[in-house]
Design a protein around this motif. Structure first.
Motif, PDB file in Angstrom:
ATOM      1  N   ARG A  66       0.762  -1.234   0.097  1.00  0.00           N
ATOM      2  CA  ARG A  66       0.402  -0.007  -0.159  1.00  0.00           C
ATOM      3  C   ARG A  66       0.747   1.323  -0.066  1.00  0.00           C
ATOM      4  O   ARG A  66       0.381   2.410  -0.321  1.00  0.00           O
ATOM      5  CB  ARG A  66      -0.998  -0.085   1.314  1.00  0.00           C
ATOM      6  CG  ARG A  66      -2.116  -0.975   1.090  1.00  0.00           C
ATOM      7  CD  ARG A  66      -3.380  -0.699   1.452  1.00  0.00           C
ATOM      8  NE  ARG A  66      -4.350  -1.639   1.132  1.00  0.00           N
ATOM      9  CZ  ARG A  66      -5.381  -1.309   0.075  1.00  0.00           C
ATOM     10  NH1 ARG A  66      -5.413  -0.317  -0.629  1.00  0.00           N
ATOM     11  NH2 ARG A  66      -5.825  -2.559  -0.265  1.00  0.00           N
ATOM     12  N   HIS A  69       2.081   1.679  -3.621  1.00  0.00           N
ATOM     13  CA  HIS A  69       1.039   1.897  -4.564  1.00  0.00           C
ATOM     14  C   HIS A  69       0.548   3.534  -4.055  1.00  0.00           C
ATOM     15  O   HIS A  69       0.214   4.235  -5.084  1.00  0.00           O
ATOM     16  CB  HIS A  69      -0.353   1.012  -3.939  1.00  0.00           C
ATOM     17  CG  HIS A  69      -1.561   1.515  -4.379  1.00  0.00           C
ATOM     18  ND1 HIS A  69      -2.242   1.715  -5.546  1.00  0.00           N
ATOM     19  CD2 HIS A  69      -2.755   2.354  -3.730  1.00  0.00           C
ATOM     20  CE1 HIS A  69      -3.360   2.138  -5.725  1.00  0.00           C
ATOM     21  NE2 HIS A  69      -3.697   2.531  -4.322  1.00  0.00           N
ATOM     22  N   HIS A  98      -4.795   8.514   0.915  1.00  0.00           N
ATOM     23  CA  HIS A  98      -5.952   7.749   0.830  1.00  0.00           C
ATOM     24  C   HIS A  98      -6.261   6.284   1.381  1.00  0.00           C
ATOM     25  O   HIS A  98      -7.575   5.903   1.534  1.00  0.00           O
ATOM     26  CB  HIS A  98      -6.232   7.947  -0.848  1.00  0.00           C
ATOM     27  CG  HIS A  98      -5.857   6.788  -1.685  1.00  0.00           C
ATOM     28  ND1 HIS A  98      -4.569   6.681  -1.707  1.00  0.00           N
ATOM     29  CD2 HIS A  98      -6.183   5.591  -1.911  1.00  0.00           C
ATOM     30  CE1 HIS A  98      -4.245   5.566  -2.477  1.00  0.00           C
ATOM     31  NE2 HIS A  98      -5.377   4.874  -2.655  1.00  0.00           N
ATOM     32  N   ASP A  99      -5.225   5.601   1.722  1.00  0.00           N
ATOM     33  CA  ASP A  99      -5.478   4.180   1.970  1.00  0.00           C
ATOM     34  C   ASP A  99      -4.919   4.108   3.388  1.00  0.00           C
ATOM     35  O   ASP A  99      -5.112   3.107   3.981  1.00  0.00           O
ATOM     36  CB  ASP A  99      -4.522   3.301   1.345  1.00  0.00           C
ATOM     37  CG  ASP A  99      -5.243   2.810   0.030  1.00  0.00           C
ATOM     38  OD1 ASP A  99      -6.548   2.953  -0.094  1.00  0.00           O
ATOM     39  OD2 ASP A  99      -4.765   2.289  -0.936  1.00  0.00           O
ATOM     40  N   ASP A 192      -6.032   6.665  -8.627  1.00  0.00           N
ATOM     41  CA  ASP A 192      -5.874   5.306  -7.756  1.00  0.00           C
ATOM     42  C   ASP A 192      -6.129   4.222  -8.871  1.00  0.00           C
ATOM     43  O   ASP A 192      -5.220   3.386  -8.707  1.00  0.00           O
ATOM     44  CB  ASP A 192      -7.084   5.591  -6.691  1.00  0.00           C
ATOM     45  CG  ASP A 192      -7.032   4.290  -5.845  1.00  0.00           C
ATOM     46  OD1 ASP A 192      -6.061   3.747  -5.786  1.00  0.00           O
ATOM     47  OD2 ASP A 192      -7.982   4.506  -5.041  1.00  0.00           O
TER      48      ASP A 192
HETATM   49 MG    MG Z   1      -5.771   2.980  -3.491  1.00  0.00          MG
END
Ligand code: MG
Length: 385
Positions: A66, A69, A98-99, A192
């Motif tokens: 993540r 990413h 965002h994550d 994303d």
């Molecule tokens: Mg994402």
């Protein structure tokens, strides 16, 4: 600070709707730079390195986590933001955050925790990302969380059920009124999708879940493949794949910038409030690219995310999350002391739902490997508790 002048419809630092707890303006940074910096220094951000997208962390060192990413999303989104004269720093802050609320074990973990929380208000990872930056981070003397600006928080809350929207005040309004977030939030959202659609092709090939011959069924892949083998007839292996994937990303990014620029010219929003008042997002692909993008998404779902080897992994993940939740919910005294204290405090405030939320916060904060270790400490008699 952004290098080129911002468009009138961009998010301007000087016109931020501000923070939940008022603070003096930063001396040498913009408001959104401060947001981004707070996100990078957060504990939840560091944990992203041990959380996965599709592949569980111990499956291999080369797959996206993540963290990587989120950095890829930020890279793509910054390019788009700059080309459209939007606020690049705000976009970066949203992408990096965002994550933050994602559970261990990717989507399998999120689904499992949502099932566990069904009777207690459910679990949504976008909402959890907001909860991390609003409540759960412990870094400042004067306020809980990171006390980010409205604009960054608006961008983090990509989706939200109507039920939850009603409890979020100003931030939930757009879901009830069916309005839009800033263009910066819209860019982060699409970046994303661009990032995972393309890096999952790369990871899927690397893991041996898909073959180039299968990908050639997709026009979006076949087109770039044709270009690359024409230019470099000898190319094979990783270099061939990477040449194709980078061109796939470039193709959709260029299309997105051109299509969005045209839509902005057509609608000509005077400012960010005019953007928010629209019933449709302005940031979008052309119809052709949107269709190809959906086709690739479907392909990845069928051939990668639902591949039996991935399903075996996600099945284990579900079992780990379910066992941890059930055990901690029925025996909160097994939680580490600070989480036990949170469970007692939240139960006093809102009953069983409060206790469940405290358990969900603890589990959602775990990295993949921490969740596996915690599972072993609880259920493996040979393991130290
Ligand atoms: Mg994402």
């Amino acid at each position: 600070m952004t290098s080129s002048p911002l468009a009138p419809y961009a998010a301007h630092d000087s016109r931020t709707r501000g923070r939940r707890y008022p603070e003096p303006p930063p001396a040498f940074r913009s408001e959104f730079q401060r947001d981004r910096d707070r996100i990078i220094h957060s504990t939840a951000f560091r944990r992203l390195v041990y959380k996965t997208q599709v592949f569980v962390n111990h499956e291999g060192d080369l797959y996206r986590t993540r963290l990587t990413h989120s950095i890829e999303v930020a890279q793509i989104a910054r390019t788009i933001a700059r080309a459209l004269a939007l606020n690049e720093t705000l976009v970066e802050a949203i992408c990096l955050a965002h994550d933050l609320g994602h559970t261990p074990f990717g989507h399998a973990g999120q689904d499992a925790l949502n099932e566990c929380m069904r009777a207690y208000g459910g679990f949504e990872h976008n909402l959890q990302s907001l909860r991390v930056v609003d409540e759960l981070e412990e870094r400042y003397g004067s306020f809980p969380g990171l006390n980010l600006t409205f604009e960054t928080r608006e961008g983090i809350l990509k989706h939200c059920s109507l039920n939850n929207a009603r409890q979020l005040g100003e931030l939930g309004e757009r879901f009830i009124k069916r309005q839009q977030p800033s263009l910066e939030a819209q860019v982060a959202n699409i970046a994303d999708e661009i990032a995972y659609n393309n890096h999952d092709v790369d990871d899927g090939l690397r893991a041996g879940l898909i073959e180039i011959s299968e990908l050639l069924e997709l026009p979006v892949f076949a087109r770039e493949h044709h270009t690359v083998v024409t230019l470099h007839p000898q190319l094979s292996g990783r270099r061939l794949i990477h040449e194709i994937v980078r061109r796939m990303i470039n193709h959709v990014v260029v299309d997105l910038i051109e299509t969005t620029a045209q839509r902005i010219r057509d609608v000509n929003p005077a400012d960010i409030e005019a953007v928010r008042a629209l019933s449709e997002p302005l940031v979008s692909f052309s119809d052709t690219v949107a269709a190809e993008h959906q086709q690739l998404k479907r392909f990845l779902r069928e051939r990668v995310y639902l591949h039996y080897r991935v399903l075996r992994m996600t099945n284990k993940a579900r079992q780990v999350i379910r066992s941890l939740f059930d055990t901690f919910f029925s025996r909160p005294e097994l939680l580490p002391p600070e989480h036990h204290a949170a469970a007692r405090r939240m139960e006093a405030e809102s009953g069983e739902a409060g206790r469940a939320r405290a358990v969900a916060d603890y589990i959602a904060g775990m990295t993949d490997r921490y969740a596996i270790e915690e599972y072993e400490r609880l259920f493996d008699p040979a393991k130290r508790s």
